[in-house]
Scaffold this motif. Structure first.
Motif, PDB file in Angstrom:
ATOM      1  N   GLU A 110       0.786  -1.166   0.054  1.00 26.23           N
ATOM      2  CA  GLU A 110      -0.001   0.199   0.003  1.00 26.23           C
ATOM      3  C   GLU A 110       0.802   1.399  -0.040  1.00 26.23           C
ATOM      4  OE1 GLU A 110      -3.465   2.218  -0.174  1.00 26.23           O
ATOM      5  OE2 GLU A 110      -3.472   0.071  -0.195  1.00 26.23           O
ATOM      6  N   VAL A 111       1.974   1.223   0.784  1.00 30.97           N
ATOM      7  CA  VAL A 111       2.710   2.315   0.665  1.00 30.97           C
ATOM      8  C   VAL A 111       3.478   2.470  -0.535  1.00 30.97           C
ATOM      9  CG1 VAL A 111       5.146   3.057   1.777  1.00 30.97           C
ATOM     10  CG2 VAL A 111       3.317   2.384   3.423  1.00 30.97           C
ATOM     11  N   ALA A 112       3.903   1.442  -1.268  1.00 33.23           N
ATOM     12  CA  ALA A 112       4.578   1.793  -2.450  1.00 33.23           C
ATOM     13  C   ALA A 112       3.422   2.252  -3.549  1.00 33.23           C
ATOM     14  CB  ALA A 112       4.915   0.158  -2.880  1.00 33.23           C
ATOM     15  N   LYS A 113       2.320   1.770  -3.450  1.00 33.62           N
ATOM     16  CA  LYS A 113       1.264   2.111  -4.212  1.00 33.62           C
ATOM     17  C   LYS A 113       0.961   3.705  -4.205  1.00 33.62           C
ATOM     18  CE  LYS A 113      -3.098   0.966  -3.556  1.00 33.62           C
ATOM     19  NZ  LYS A 113      -4.101   0.017  -3.425  1.00 33.62           N
ATOM     20  N   ARG A 114       1.004   4.179  -2.805  1.00 32.71           N
ATOM     21  CA  ARG A 114       0.962   5.710  -2.790  1.00 32.71           C
ATOM     22  C   ARG A 114       2.149   6.392  -2.963  1.00 32.71           C
ATOM     23  NH1 ARG A 114      -3.580   6.606   1.755  1.00 32.71           N
ATOM     24  NH2 ARG A 114      -4.913   4.618   1.434  1.00 32.71           N
ATOM     25  N   GLY A 115       3.308   5.843  -3.266  1.00 30.72           N
ATOM     26  CA  GLY A 115       4.536   6.507  -3.398  1.00 30.72           C
ATOM     27  C   GLY A 115       5.120   6.989  -2.173  1.00 30.72           C
ATOM     28  N   TRP A 116       5.091   6.334  -0.897  1.00 27.48           N
ATOM     29  CA  TRP A 116       5.596   6.722   0.285  1.00 27.48           C
ATOM     30  C   TRP A 116       6.828   5.921   0.552  1.00 27.48           C
ATOM     31  CZ3 TRP A 116       0.849   6.280   3.951  1.00 27.48           C
ATOM     32  CH2 TRP A 116      -0.066   6.976   3.349  1.00 27.48           C
ATOM     33  N   THR A 117       7.411   5.036  -0.433  1.00 29.24           N
ATOM     34  CA  THR A 117       8.565   4.320  -0.075  1.00 29.24           C
ATOM     35  C   THR A 117       9.699   5.237   0.348  1.00 29.24           C
ATOM     36  OG1 THR A 117       7.615   2.698  -1.555  1.00 29.24           O
ATOM     37  CG2 THR A 117      10.242   2.369  -0.950  1.00 29.24           C
ATOM     38  N   GLY A 118      10.079   4.591   1.658  1.00 30.19           N
ATOM     39  CA  GLY A 118      11.551   5.420   2.150  1.00 30.19           C
ATOM     40  C   GLY A 118      10.797   6.595   2.957  1.00 30.19           C
ATOM     41  N   GLN A 119       9.667   6.905   3.163  1.00 31.96           N
ATOM     42  CA  GLN A 119       9.078   8.046   3.802  1.00 31.96           C
ATOM     43  C   GLN A 119       8.383   7.413   5.139  1.00 31.96           C
ATOM     44  OE1 GLN A 119       7.123  11.233   1.532  1.00 31.96           O
ATOM     45  NE2 GLN A 119       7.395   9.835  -0.206  1.00 31.96           N
ATOM     46  N   LEU A 189      -0.636  15.671   5.665  1.00 33.99           N
ATOM     47  CA  LEU A 189      -0.626  14.483   6.677  1.00 33.99           C
ATOM     48  C   LEU A 189      -1.685  13.574   6.461  1.00 33.99           C
ATOM     49  CD1 LEU A 189      -0.111  13.502   9.441  1.00 33.99           C
ATOM     50  CD2 LEU A 189      -2.142  14.691  10.408  1.00 33.99           C
ATOM     51  N   SER A 190      -2.867  13.793   5.724  1.00 38.17           N
ATOM     52  CA  SER A 190      -3.794  12.879   5.518  1.00 38.17           C
ATOM     53  C   SER A 190      -3.150  11.936   4.197  1.00 38.17           C
ATOM     54  CB  SER A 190      -5.005  13.368   4.766  1.00 38.17           C
ATOM     55  OG  SER A 190      -4.833  14.148   3.776  1.00 38.17           O
ATOM     56  N   ASP A 191      -2.110  12.434   3.451  1.00 41.67           N
ATOM     57  CA  ASP A 191      -1.474  11.704   2.626  1.00 41.67           C
ATOM     58  C   ASP A 191      -0.466  10.953   3.030  1.00 41.67           C
ATOM     59  OD1 ASP A 191      -3.029  12.621   0.274  1.00 41.67           O
ATOM     60  OD2 ASP A 191      -1.566  14.337  -0.206  1.00 41.67           O
ATOM     61  N   ARG A 192      -0.083  10.947   4.340  1.00 44.60           N
ATOM     62  CA  ARG A 192       0.895  10.016   5.007  1.00 44.60           C
ATOM     63  C   ARG A 192       0.426   9.481   6.303  1.00 44.60           C
ATOM     64  NH1 ARG A 192       5.789  12.993   4.220  1.00 44.60           N
ATOM     65  NH2 ARG A 192       6.651  11.692   5.885  1.00 44.60           N
ATOM     66  N   ALA A 193      -0.849   9.051   6.170  1.00 44.51           N
ATOM     67  CA  ALA A 193      -1.520   8.218   7.218  1.00 44.51           C
ATOM     68  C   ALA A 193      -2.303   7.263   6.868  1.00 44.51           C
ATOM     69  CB  ALA A 193      -2.208   9.370   8.310  1.00 44.51           C
ATOM     70  N   LEU A 194      -2.323   6.074   7.314  1.00 44.96           N
ATOM     71  CA  LEU A 194      -3.118   4.977   7.007  1.00 44.96           C
ATOM     72  C   LEU A 194      -3.920   4.437   8.317  1.00 44.96           C
ATOM     73  CD1 LEU A 194      -0.773   2.782   5.046  1.00 44.96           C
ATOM     74  CD2 LEU A 194      -2.449   4.322   4.311  1.00 44.96           C
TER      75      LEU A 194
END
Length: 251
Positions: A110-119, A189-194
């Motif tokens: 899910e993180v990879a799909k959202r482009g957050w890898t490494g963040q 923030l909403s883009d970096r919270a699951l």
């Protein structure tokens, strides 16, 4: 010739107010398991569908509690419903040692799909909790502890439907902390919270209560599917059934 295949009965709490949808969902899971374990006979029954569990219970069956903890329902109600019928009891779904790795893999995807890898990102584990005893909350907290080293980029917070900290309270604290520590805008923030619902089956809590709590706390993204609906769950349960059968010890 008599059918000598081992029998597994997959059981979940279900939903007393509307028992049929979770009953049907559990039957679909049982069908997946039947495909994975053709040498078994797989049955399913929720505890909320009147008479269903007793109708499917067979002496000697392996009972799989599709529950997140060994709490009131899995530990006491289920035992009363079984009575003196010989059986083997598998480990509840939420306590399976293999579950943290399965969830970590799903979240990494899910993180990879959202482009957050490494963040870094926030993860709210939304669980049921219980006013009847501590086991439900303990299971969620233990799961969060097991998940943290597998997801070093995440900061995991737990919140509950039925006890403190409530999901809305936990979500608000997470939001305030992230804004303070990272000086992010609300949208960033909403883009970096699951939010992962720590539930075996979808129901009113995952469809209504949790989204409402997140909205009240200022989150706009919908929660992820419940833990019991993540990819690989059927394979995890199949391995658990084989392990339980191999261990023996009907009771």
């Amino acid at each position: 010739m008599p059918d000598r295949r081992p029998i597994a009965l997959i059981t979940a709490h279900g939903q007393p107010s509307n028992p049929q949808p979770p009953e049907a969902a559990l039957a679909r899971l049982a069908a997946q398991l039947q495909d994975l374990l053709p040498e078994w006979h797989i049955r399913s029954a929720t505890l909320s569908a009147p008479g269903r569990f007793e109708g499917e219970l067979t002496p000697g069956a392996v009972i799989y509690p599709f529950f997140m903890a060994r709490g009131w329902f899995a530990g006491q109600v289920l035992s009363r419903r079984i009575g003196q019928i010989p059986h083997q009891m598998a480990c509840p779904f939420g306590l399976d040692p293999a579950l943290p790795a399965l969830v970590a893999s799903a979240l990494e995807n899910e993180v990879a799909k959202r482009g957050w890898t490494g963040q870094d990102y926030e993860l709210l584990l939304a669980a049921h909790g219980s006013a009847r005893g501590p086991k439900a909350a303990e299971a969620a907290e233990d799961f969060a502890t097991a998940l943290r080293p597998l997801l070093p980029q995440s900061r995991i917070t737990t919140g509950f439907v039925e006890q403190a900290p409530l999901i809305e309270t936990a979500a608000q604290a997470l939001r305030d902390r992230a804004l303070r520590d990272r000086a992010l805008s609300d949208r960033a923030l909403s883009d970096r919270a699951l939010c992962l619902p720590f539930f075996a089956q979808a129901g009113d809590h995952s469809r209504i209560d949790i989204p409402q709590s997140l909205t009240a706390a200022g989150f706009t993204d919908a929660p992820l599917p419940v833990t019991g609906a993540l990819p690989g769950v059927a394979h995890l349960i199949a391995r658990a059934l084989e392990t339980c059968l191999g261990a023996g010890g009907a009771r």
